[in-house]
Every structure is written in structure tokens, then in C-alpha cells.
Motif scaffolding. Structure first.
Motif, PDB file in Angstrom:
ATOM      1  N   UNK A 403      89.964 -11.925 -20.483  1.00 35.43           N
ATOM      2  CA  UNK A 403      90.151 -13.284 -21.022  1.00 35.43           C
ATOM      3  C   UNK A 403      91.099 -13.300 -22.213  1.00 35.43           C
ATOM      4  N   UNK A 404      91.043 -12.231 -23.021  1.00 35.13           N
ATOM      5  CA  UNK A 404      91.866 -12.223 -24.237  1.00 35.13           C
ATOM      6  C   UNK A 404      92.462 -10.848 -24.466  1.00 35.13           C
ATOM      7  N   UNK A 405      93.681 -10.844 -24.996  1.00 34.36           N
ATOM      8  CA  UNK A 405      94.324  -9.594 -25.409  1.00 34.36           C
ATOM      9  C   UNK A 405      94.448  -9.639 -26.924  1.00 34.36           C
ATOM     10  N   UNK A 406      94.051  -8.543 -27.565  1.00 30.85           N
ATOM     11  CA  UNK A 406      94.084  -8.508 -29.028  1.00 30.85           C
ATOM     12  C   UNK A 406      94.966  -7.351 -29.482  1.00 30.85           C
ATOM     13  N   UNK A 407      95.852  -7.638 -30.435  1.00 35.43           N
ATOM     14  CA  UNK A 407      96.632  -6.576 -31.072  1.00 35.43           C
ATOM     15  C   UNK A 407      96.160  -6.451 -32.511  1.00 35.43           C
ATOM     16  N   UNK A 408      96.290  -5.260 -33.075  1.00 34.03           N
ATOM     17  CA  UNK A 408      95.866  -5.118 -34.467  1.00 34.03           C
ATOM     18  C   UNK A 408      96.410  -3.860 -35.089  1.00 34.03           C
ATOM     19  N   UNK A 409      96.158  -3.728 -36.386  1.00 31.88           N
ATOM     20  CA  UNK A 409      96.609  -2.530 -37.090  1.00 31.88           C
ATOM     21  C   UNK A 409      95.934  -2.456 -38.434  1.00 31.88           C
ATOM     22  N   UNK A 410      96.291  -1.442 -39.186  1.00 33.26           N
ATOM     23  CA  UNK A 410      95.787  -1.267 -40.543  1.00 33.26           C
ATOM     24  C   UNK A 410      96.798  -1.839 -41.497  1.00 33.26           C
ATOM     25  N   UNK A 411      96.527  -3.000 -42.048  1.00 36.19           N
ATOM     26  CA  UNK A 411      97.435  -3.585 -43.026  1.00 36.19           C
ATOM     27  C   UNK A 411      96.644  -3.932 -44.278  1.00 36.19           C
ATOM     28  N   UNK A 412      96.915  -3.233 -45.359  1.00 39.57           N
ATOM     29  CA  UNK A 412      96.218  -3.492 -46.614  1.00 39.57           C
ATOM     30  C   UNK A 412      96.527  -4.910 -47.103  1.00 39.57           C
ATOM     31  N   UNK A 413      97.747  -5.378 -46.810  1.00 35.12           N
ATOM     32  CA  UNK A 413      98.136  -6.725 -47.228  1.00 35.12           C
ATOM     33  C   UNK A 413      98.654  -7.471 -45.998  1.00 35.12           C
ATOM     34  N   UNK A 414      99.254  -8.588 -46.211  1.00 37.47           N
ATOM     35  CA  UNK A 414      99.982  -9.357 -45.202  1.00 37.47           C
ATOM     36  C   UNK A 414      99.144 -10.007 -44.114  1.00 37.47           C
ATOM     37  N   UNK A 415      98.587  -9.209 -43.169  1.00 34.70           N
ATOM     38  CA  UNK A 415      98.033  -9.821 -41.954  1.00 34.70           C
ATOM     39  C   UNK A 415      96.627 -10.365 -42.175  1.00 34.70           C
ATOM     40  N   UNK A 416      96.385 -11.637 -41.788  1.00 31.07           N
ATOM     41  CA  UNK A 416      95.045 -12.222 -41.899  1.00 31.07           C
ATOM     42  C   UNK A 416      94.037 -11.541 -40.968  1.00 31.07           C
ATOM     43  N   UNK A 417      92.768 -11.821 -41.192  1.00 32.92           N
ATOM     44  CA  UNK A 417      91.689 -11.240 -40.397  1.00 32.92           C
ATOM     45  C   UNK A 417      91.922 -11.483 -38.906  1.00 32.92           C
ATOM     46  N   UNK A 418      92.295 -12.726 -38.564  1.00 31.94           N
ATOM     47  CA  UNK A 418      92.613 -13.007 -37.155  1.00 31.94           C
ATOM     48  C   UNK A 418      93.578 -14.179 -37.077  1.00 31.94           C
ATOM     49  N   UNK A 419      94.525 -14.109 -36.162  1.00 32.82           N
ATOM     50  CA  UNK A 419      95.337 -15.287 -35.836  1.00 32.82           C
ATOM     51  C   UNK A 419      95.737 -15.220 -34.376  1.00 32.82           C
ATOM     52  N   UNK A 420      96.023 -16.410 -33.834  1.00 31.90           N
ATOM     53  CA  UNK A 420      96.249 -16.537 -32.397  1.00 31.90           C
ATOM     54  C   UNK A 420      97.695 -16.926 -32.111  1.00 31.90           C
ATOM     55  N   UNK A 421      98.248 -16.340 -31.066  1.00 32.31           N
ATOM     56  CA  UNK A 421      99.625 -16.669 -30.692  1.00 32.31           C
ATOM     57  C   UNK A 421      99.695 -18.076 -30.115  1.00 32.31           C
ATOM     58  N   UNK A 422     100.862 -18.726 -30.284  1.00 28.65           N
ATOM     59  CA  UNK A 422     101.042 -20.083 -29.743  1.00 28.65           C
ATOM     60  C   UNK A 422     101.108 -20.060 -28.214  1.00 28.65           C
ATOM     61  N   UNK A 423     101.622 -18.969 -27.668  1.00 33.95           N
ATOM     62  CA  UNK A 423     101.769 -18.855 -26.207  1.00 33.95           C
ATOM     63  C   UNK A 423     102.050 -17.385 -25.865  1.00 33.95           C
ATOM     64  N   UNK A 424     102.243 -17.087 -24.581  1.00 32.61           N
ATOM     65  CA  UNK A 424     102.430 -15.698 -24.134  1.00 32.61           C
ATOM     66  C   UNK A 424     103.632 -15.049 -24.829  1.00 32.61           C
ATOM     67  N   UNK A 425     104.771 -15.754 -24.822  1.00 33.51           N
ATOM     68  CA  UNK A 425     105.989 -15.156 -25.406  1.00 33.51           C
ATOM     69  C   UNK A 425     105.795 -14.857 -26.890  1.00 33.51           C
ATOM     70  N   UNK A 426     105.173 -15.781 -27.602  1.00 36.04           N
ATOM     71  CA  UNK A 426     104.901 -15.546 -29.021  1.00 36.04           C
ATOM     72  C   UNK A 426     103.937 -14.366 -29.182  1.00 36.04           C
ATOM     73  N   UNK A 427     102.977 -14.266 -28.252  1.00 40.70           N
ATOM     74  CA  UNK A 427     102.023 -13.152 -28.280  1.00 40.70           C
ATOM     75  C   UNK A 427     102.709 -11.807 -28.079  1.00 40.70           C
ATOM     76  N   UNK A 428     103.722 -11.792 -27.224  1.00 40.12           N
ATOM     77  CA  UNK A 428     104.450 -10.540 -27.003  1.00 40.12           C
ATOM     78  C   UNK A 428     105.233 -10.162 -28.260  1.00 40.12           C
ATOM     79  N   UNK A 429     105.775 -11.175 -28.936  1.00 40.72           N
ATOM     80  CA  UNK A 429     106.441 -10.920 -30.225  1.00 40.72           C
ATOM     81  C   UNK A 429     105.430 -10.327 -31.219  1.00 40.72           C
TER      82      UNK A 429
END
Ligand code: GTP
Ligand code: SPV
Ligand code: MN
Length: 595
Positions: A403-429
Motif C-alpha cells: 500500500x505504501x512505499x517509505x524512504x528514510x535515512x539518518x538526518x540529524x537536521x533537515x528532514x521532518x519525522x514524516x512527509x508524503x510525496x505529492x505523486x509518484x514522480x515526486x516520490x521518486x525524486x
């Protein structure tokens, strides 16, 4: 009876040819039987390759120590050997097949003299499933044999399959001198071949894992129109019985194993969630006839990080590794059980460290730095069937629907706890621009941030520009592609402390993810994607200090504009090969951040 348990001529000829090169004293075919496994364990113990652990508290468990210079994947010695350099791409080390074979042959030559060459026919995935692939690994290491028995499927069925179909991945491994200057991990995707020499460490030598199931498989997957990914797969069962499956890619040592078998936190427990673990490291995914994306875990076991594993962080794994487990590079306690930094219970008063030296708490090296009892990348190899949350669908030939694909990493700063892509192409970016701090899982500078697209930077068997294009194309093949999200469990405060408690609490985030997938909840639009509103993540039973929630979801425009500079640099190395859609997304994000 024939000398071979197969009539597959291609297989017999190849085994004989490799035996002529490596010159073992004898050849033993591994059949997956308990009797043979026991015999190899005995031999490994008698020559000191394994230490038998306390059989009362750890039945069927062993300890192994690798050479001190051989404790993690050596990415700088790992090569993709395609005819054309362009096909390996700028993110891979490349060597021409001719040179690679020549260099490695010189090291393999006579490397098994006085030793046994084991022939291991194995299947990644249930035999007969449209997903599965068969390989044969030749090795002089009993440790490899015993690990492969846990991590892959080895049985009569595999040989029967090889009678009908003669295609298999040819995997050759020899420890040779375990000399880092004579170590090479070579992939020949055009020949469906892997050669690994000079190492005895997991990711370098269990050739069914990263080498076959990611590097070679990703190459095949592009041709055959499916996906081979560095992803965990888990099911989240709601009280009404519906199970939502997610696939998540995080770089090495960034939390896949822990997420895949999480225990619902106190506050969410009363909702009655149940977790089903499908896999913790690798996912093979196909578009089925229903137009949805289906996934299997090609592995039969976990090769998990030991440090930090305890009854608080991962009680299911603590249960899993109580039997039939091989521990690598952990501390040996006087009672013949094991320990690592962040294990349950008291720190032992003494023990034998991962290098086989006497150890006690507080020990310092020549530079005054604390000596660890277990190596930071110490691991355990354990069958998935031991796991209390093992999915009941592990053997299903069509896998589970994602149902869902999740990407993630270890970022001390910058990236919020969770955010969702606007669409598939944005998700691939989003996937293509993951970055993470380096961990002990690879030889290199700890803590340094590097770009690790889809957590596949060290594992993509071909040009990453083509890989991005392949992901974009896969979206078009689906009727309703999974939604794509990005998570970061590792944001810190000014003191460097994690803002989010992580582990089981991560279910709160997954709950929002699944609600988004079934259109049950709204979201807030930000320049980088959708984020949950303050009331949309169920915080029952979890009290974060005031202001922390806001910090977890803060999107700092200046930081993101800075980040885009690095993304631009990364993208530029792919020159004209980079799909234009990714530059479109880049420009779009920059514009949203500046508006
Ligand atoms: P590979 O096997 O290398 O692919 O790693 P993995 O992605 O499976 O990582 P794993 O789950 O083994 O976690 C690695 C380290 O991250 C361990 O030391 C964990 O304790 C730590 N970790 C895992 N999940 C979390 C989390 O949610 N928060 C924090 N702070 N640490 C975590
Ligand atoms: C990783 O490093 O991502 C692992 C361990 O899962 S290894 O098998 O060594 O690659
Ligand atoms: Mn991994």
C-alpha cells in the motif's frame, strides 16, 4: 550413483572448472540436511572457526569472529563489471570483465589447496514462485555454508528446479589470505556471475544477499520489469482484520530490522494492532495482473545488527535469536553466552571481546578511547521462522500487496519525522535524494552524510540514472501505485539528543501513513510534501516535551535550499542520462521553497 546430485551439465562443467582454478582437496555438495549441517558445525568447532555457545540457554547457537580488518562491507573493493563503463554508471566502481576476471583469477588460483570446496545450490524466494531466483555458491568457508543454510532455501526442490531450468547465478567465494589488498567483490551482471575473494564478512561473502538479491537482481529486474530493493516489508493488521503492507528503504543500520518487527506502544495497544514481519532487508516487487505492486522477501533469515538490540528496543528479535543463531563479532561471556553494547542485563564484569582478547568494562586503548566488547557492526544470523511476528504469508508465491512505499535515512537536521510525496514522480525524486549519515555497516567515515538514493547507492547493479528511469516507468505500469513517504527517526535537538523516541513508537507514524493511503485523513501542504496536522498523529500514552512536535515537523526553507545545492551536484554526475523528470522536480521544489 553419479558423483553429482544433478544432471545439469552447465552446472557440473562450471563446478569442475572452478575447482581446477581453486584446487580444493575435495568437493562437498550441500543438501540442506540436518545430518550434514551437524557434521559441518562439528568440524567448524574443532578447527576454531566457530565457538559452541552455552547450549542450555542458547541451543544451536555459535559464535564466530572475523579478521579485525574484515568486519563490514568493503564498498571501495566492490565492482560492477559490465562491458561498457557507462552501464555501471558514475555511482559504481567499474572494472572491465576481462581485467576483473584476470585480477581475481590470480588470487583464486590454488586458494582452496588443502581445503574443501562446498557447492551450495540455493533459492532466493519460495522455489517455483515467479519471483524466485536460483544460485549456486562455491565456497571454502564453513561459516558461509552455515549462514547460507539460514539465509536462503537449500533443499531437494532446488536441485529438482535445476534439472528443469539450467539458468542460475554462478557465485564463487574463497577466503584466500583474508588480505585486504587481495580482496575483490566482483559482479558480472552480463554473465550472471559473482566472484568474491579475500573476505569472510557477511555482506561480502553470503553471495545470495547483497550481491545476488540486490546487485545482480536489480540488473535482471530492470530487464524483466520488476524491482529489487533494499527494503523491509511488514504488515500492519487492524482490529477489523485488514492488513496494510508497507515496504521501506533505509540505508544500512538505519532501522529496517527494528521497524519490521516493532511492538505497538502502550498507548496504541488498546487499538489492537498486530504486526506481521515479511522481511527486514530486501524486497522483490512486481506488478501483478491486478495492477497492484506485490512483494516477497527473497531471504529466509535475518543478518541483523547486534548492538542496541534488547527487550526494550526489539523484544521480538530478542526472542528470535535465542536458538539456532550464529553470532558474529560479539563479546563472549564467561558462561559461554554473548553480550554487546546495548544488550539486556548488567554489563558483564569480564569477557572475551570480538577480537578474542580479554575485556572488562572501562577498558581503554592506547589513545585513551573506550574499547568495545562487541564490534559496532557485530551481527547475528537467525531464521525468520524463529521470529514471533513472522508473516503467515512468507511462502506465498505471489507475496503481499504493497500500500505504501517509505524512504528514510539518518538526518540529524533537515528532514521532518514524516512527509508524503505529492505523486509518484515526486516520490521518486524523494527516494532519489535520500541522504544519510554513514554507519558502522560500511568501511568508511562514520557520521559523514552521503547521498544514498533509495538506500541502493552501494547495491544498484547498473547505472543509477537508468535505475531512476526504471522506477518512473514502474509507476506507469500500476493502476493505483502505492503512495510514497519519507521518514526520519533521527532528528536531534541542539544537544544532539534524538527528538523522537523511535522503535515501537514509530507505529504512530505508520498509522498516519496507512490512513493517508485509505484517504481517511487530511494533510498539510508544505513545499517539500504533505505533513500531518498536529492532531493527526495519535499521541495517546506518549508525552513529548512541549515544542518537540513542532521541531519534528519544522521545514526550514534556507536549509532546504542549501540541501538542493548538494542534490544538484549529485544529479550532475549523471550528465545527460539523468531523467528530465528529476530535474523538473528539482526546479519545482526550488520554486516552492523560494515563493
Ligand atoms: P542493515 O541490516 O545494515 O541493512 O540495517 P537496518 O536498517 O536493518 O538497521 P537496524 O534496524 O538493525 O538498526 C540499526 C541501528 O539503528 C541499531 O543500533 C538500532 O538500535 C538503531 N535504531 C533502529 N530503529 C531506531 C529508531 O527508531 N530510533 C533510533 N534512535 N534508533 C533506531
Ligand atoms: C547492510 O549493510 O545493509 C546489511 C548487512 O544488511 S550486509 O549483509 O553486510 O550488507
Ligand atoms: Mn541491509
Amino acid at each position: 550413483m553419479s558423483r553429482y546430485p544433478t544432471t545439469n551439465k552447465k552446472l557440473i562443467d562450471w563446478v569442475n572448472k572452478m575447482a581446477r582454478l581453486c584446487a580444493p582437496d575435495e568437493i562437498v555438495w550441500i543438501d540442506g540436511s540436518e545430518v550434514q549441517k551437524r557434521r559441518i558445525e562439528e568440524e567448524a568447532v574443532s578447527i576454531g572457526e566457530l565457538i559452541r555457545l552455552n547450549q542450555k540457554s542458547l541451543p544451536g547457537c555459535f559464535l564466530h569472529r572475523t579478521a579485525p580488518n574484515d568486519v563490514a562491507r568493503t564498498e571501495h573493493l566492490t565492482f560492477i563489471c559490465t562491458k561498457k563503463k557507462r552501464d555501471a554508471g558514475p555511482a559504481n566502481n567499474w572494472m572491465s570483465p576481462a581485467l576483473a576476471y584476470r585480477k581475481a583469477k590470480a588470487i583464486f588460483k590454488g586458494a582452496m589447496k588443502g581445503k574443501t570446496m562446498y557447492v551450495i545450490p540455493f533459492s532466493m524466494g519460495p522455489v517455483g514462485s515467479p519471483f524466485s531466483k536460483v544460485g549456486v555458491e562455491l565456497t571454502d568457508s564453513r561459516y558461509v555454508v552455515l549462514n547460507m543454510l539460514i539465509m536462503t532455501k537449500i533443499n531437494e526442490q532446488v536441485l529438482r528446479h535445476l534439472e528443469k531450468e539450467d539458468e542460475f547465478t554462478k557465485c564463487l567465494h574463497a577466503k584466500a589470505q583474508l588480505d585486504i589488498d587481495k580482496r575483490l567483490i566482483l559482479h558480472f551482471p552480463e554473465d550472471n556471475t559473482i566472484w568474491s575473494v579475500g573476505s569472510g564478512y557477511g555482506g561480502n561473502v553470503l553471495l545470495g544477499k547483497k550481491c545476488l538479491s540486490l546487485r545482480i537482481a536489480s540488473f535482471i529486474a530492470k530487464k524483466e520489469q520488476w524491482l529489487a530493493e533494499h527494503m523491509l516489508v511488514m504488515g500492519i493488521e487492524e482490529p477489523n482484520g485488514h492488513i496494510g503492507y508497507i515496504a521501506a528503504a533505509f540505508p544500512s543500520a538505519c532501522g529496517k530490522t527494528n521497524l519490521a518487527m516493532l511492538v505497538p506502544p502502550q498507548g496504541l495497544k488498546k487499538k489492537g494492532y498486530r504486526i506481521w514481519t515479511v522481511g527486514d532487508d530486501i524486497a522483490w516487487m512486481r506488478v501483478d495482473s491486478d495492477g497492484a505492486l506485490w512483494a516477497i522477501n527473497p531471504e529466509a533469515g535475518f543478518f541483523g545488527v547486534a548492538p542496541g538490540t534488547n527487550s526494550q528496543t526489539n523484544p521480538n528479535m530478542v526472542e528470535t535469536i535465542k536458538k539456532n543463531t550464529i553470532y558474529t563479532n560479539v563479546l563472549l561471556k564467561p558462561d559461554q553466552t554473548v553480550w554487546w553494547e546495548g544488550a539486556d542485563g548488567e554489563v558483564p564484569e569480564r569477557g572475551i571481546d570480538w577480537q578474542g582478547r580479554p575485556w572488562k568494562p572501562g577498558l581503554k586503548d592506547q589513545n585513551g578511547l573506550p574499547v568495545k566488547g562487541a564490534h559496532p557492526n557485530s551481527r547475528f544470523t537467525t531464521p525468520i521462522t524463529n521470529c514471533p511476528t513472522a508473516s503467515f504469508r512468507l511462502e506465498q508465491h505471489h507475496g503481499v500487496p504493497i500500500s505504501a512505499i517509505i524512504f528514510g535515512g539518518r538526518r540529524a537536521h533537515l528532514a521532518p519525522l514524516v512527509y508524503e510525496a505529492f505523486n509518484w514522480q515526486h516520490g521518486i525524486f524523494m527516494g532519489a535524494t535520500i541522504a544519510s549519515e554513514l554507519t558502522a555497516a560500511q568501511v568508511g567515515k562514520l557520521g559523514q552524510v552521503r547521498r544514498d538514493p533509495m538506500a541502493m547507492f552501494p547495491f544498484c547493479g547498473y547505472n543509477m540514472a537508468d535505475y531512476f528511469r526504471h522506477w518512473l516507468k514502474m509507476g506507469e505500469k500500476m493502476i493505483k501505485p502505492p503512495k510514497i513517504f519519507h521518514v526520519n527517526w533521527f532528528r536531534t535537538d541542539k544537544m544532539g539528543e534524538f527528538l523522537w523516541p523511535g522503535y515501537g513508537e514509530n507505529l504512530r507514524v505508520l498509522e498516519w501513513v496507512l490512513e493517508r493511503c485509505s484517504n481517511k485523513v487530511e494533510a498539510i501542504h508544505t513545499p517539500i510534501g504533505y505533513i500531518p496536522g498536529p492532531a493527526d498523529i495519535d499521541m495517546t500514552g506518549l508525552k513529548l516535551p512541549s515544542g518537540v512536535f513542532e521541531k519534528l515537523f519544522a521545514v526550514d526553507r534556507d536549509d532546504w535550499i542549501e540541501e538542493l545545492k548538494d542534490i544538484k551536484k549529485f544529479f550532475k554526475q549523471f550528465k545527460k542520462d539523468l531523467p528530465c523528470q528529476l530535474w523538473q522536480e528539482y526546479e519545482g521544489l526550488l520554486k516552492r521553497l523560494k515563493s
